[in-house]
Design a protein around this motif. Sequence first.
Motif, short mmCIF file in Angstrom:
data_model
loop_
_atom_site.label_atom_id
_atom_site.label_comp_id
_atom_site.label_asym_id
_atom_site.label_seq_id
_atom_site.Cartn_x
_atom_site.Cartn_y
_atom_site.Cartn_z
N ALA A 152 -29.45 10.43 -38.73
CA ALA A 152 -30.07 9.21 -38.32
C ALA A 152 -29.16 8.08 -37.64
O ALA A 152 -29.63 7.49 -36.71
N GLN A 153 -28.01 7.94 -38.15
CA GLN A 153 -27.21 7.20 -37.63
C GLN A 153 -26.81 7.58 -36.31
O GLN A 153 -26.50 6.81 -35.08
N ALA A 154 -26.65 8.91 -35.99
CA ALA A 154 -26.18 9.41 -34.89
C ALA A 154 -27.19 9.12 -33.68
O ALA A 154 -27.26 8.71 -32.39
N CYS A 155 -28.59 9.07 -34.17
CA CYS A 155 -29.74 8.85 -33.42
C CYS A 155 -29.67 7.55 -32.82
O CYS A 155 -30.00 7.17 -31.50
N HIS A 156 -29.69 6.54 -33.71
CA HIS A 156 -29.31 5.23 -33.43
C HIS A 156 -28.17 4.73 -32.47
O HIS A 156 -28.18 4.33 -31.35
N ASP A 157 -26.94 5.40 -32.82
CA ASP A 157 -25.98 5.46 -31.84
C ASP A 157 -26.13 5.83 -30.45
O ASP A 157 -25.74 5.13 -29.36
N ASN A 158 -26.95 6.95 -30.42
CA ASN A 158 -27.36 7.40 -29.10
C ASN A 158 -28.20 6.48 -28.32
O ASN A 158 -28.18 6.19 -27.10
#
Length: 463
Positions: free
Chosen positions: A308-314
């Motif tokens: 989920a964090q990776a999605c936001h960072d992206n």
Amino acid sequence: MGKKLSGKDLIKLGFPKNNSINITLGQINRYHKRLKKEQVLQQAALVLANPEEYIGDGVWGKIAESLTDPVVVKKQTLRSTRVPHMVYGENEIDDQAKYQLYDALKLPVAVAGALMPDAHSGYGLPIGGVLATDNAVIPYGVGVDIGCRMSLTLYPIKISYLKGKKHQLVNILSEHTKFGMYETHKNKHDHEIFSHHAFKNIPLVKRLKDKAYKQLGTSGGGNHFVEFGSVQITDPNNEWDLAPGEYLSLLSHSGSRGLGANIAKHYTYLATKQCPLPKHVQHLAWLDLNTHDGQEYWIAMNLAGDYAQACHDNIHARISKLIGARPLANIANHHNFAWKQEIDGKECIVHRKGATPAAKGELGIIPGSMTAPGYIVRGLGNPDSLQSASHGAGRLHSRRKCKEKFTQSAIKKELAAHDVTLIGGGVDEAPMAYKDIKKVMANQQELVEVVGTFTPKIVRMDK
């Protein structure tokens, strides 16, 4: 010898005549259907000879556990009394949400609980429910959207950009954010998250890797959003050494997409089988963290949170590139998750289903609605709330009620009154669907202090 593996084959191999046979057949049927029977029996013989060597293995670990330390399945009953708890903003919370928490507080594994002022009823724990347990994790205490989180980026760009470059900002959100079950980015990005060991070692997670790769940097439906707005920093002693004032900002709200939803579904099913509860509380079934499934869920849950964090960072990296600005600061937090946390000197599992972590000094974001302010907050570490705060304004009306009560013209009028541009969004996400965020914040002054305020201006949601 028949082509299909049977219990008799396992007994002939030396398996004890107990539940280990059912577990072995179940695991083989689920994960090794395509292996030849002879290959399966060879592997099963190795596990039987040295089960300790296979503890933690994605397929054989559960079988090894059944041979060495079998999970005892027994019907669970609720206690007659509740463990200690606090309810914040009690007069603003519907009775059903309170009763859901009260049931959870009677679980044999419950240690303490709290209800946040934005609470409303859900499945298992209510939304806004916080529950500490003893060495047990409740998949529906975390929720279906594991690791659902907020992420806020501040930019060194004048606020006048919101009006002067409005057309460009609307285009960026329209063309470069993706929502719902089917939209994905044309240009896929790789991420270190995909080298996580769980994508190799946990069969369920392994099967979800392709979906996770395709959905990276996308947002879910419902109340998930990506929006431009202005942040007013009010605290001169803020963590980023920023001068008090207004900053162009990007705020996103989304979770772990199909990866998290499938993990939640699978382990909730396992929990209900291992922990039979009375029907009205069956969604509160838990997994013992000392078991194979409990450990596996914990790993999968943490992976979903990192994803989920990776999605936001992206999302934020794509948009930062498009507006040509380097971020001044980023604030982010989960609000559907379980953490290991000390309660009265003992390590517990604290579930926050729609609640923001608020340990002393911990930063978080509490959004309002598409026409109401959101808040950057600093936790006060209140032990009575298990160091938690609300995760938003909370729903005042259900999705069904919104469709009966509100019209598109009423929503347009509300948006115009607040000078907000909306891309997508349905009647069920009408600004009027939510509680008054200012009342919610007033009911948690002992839980968080406000560092800054976010005002939404261009909002993108699922169609």
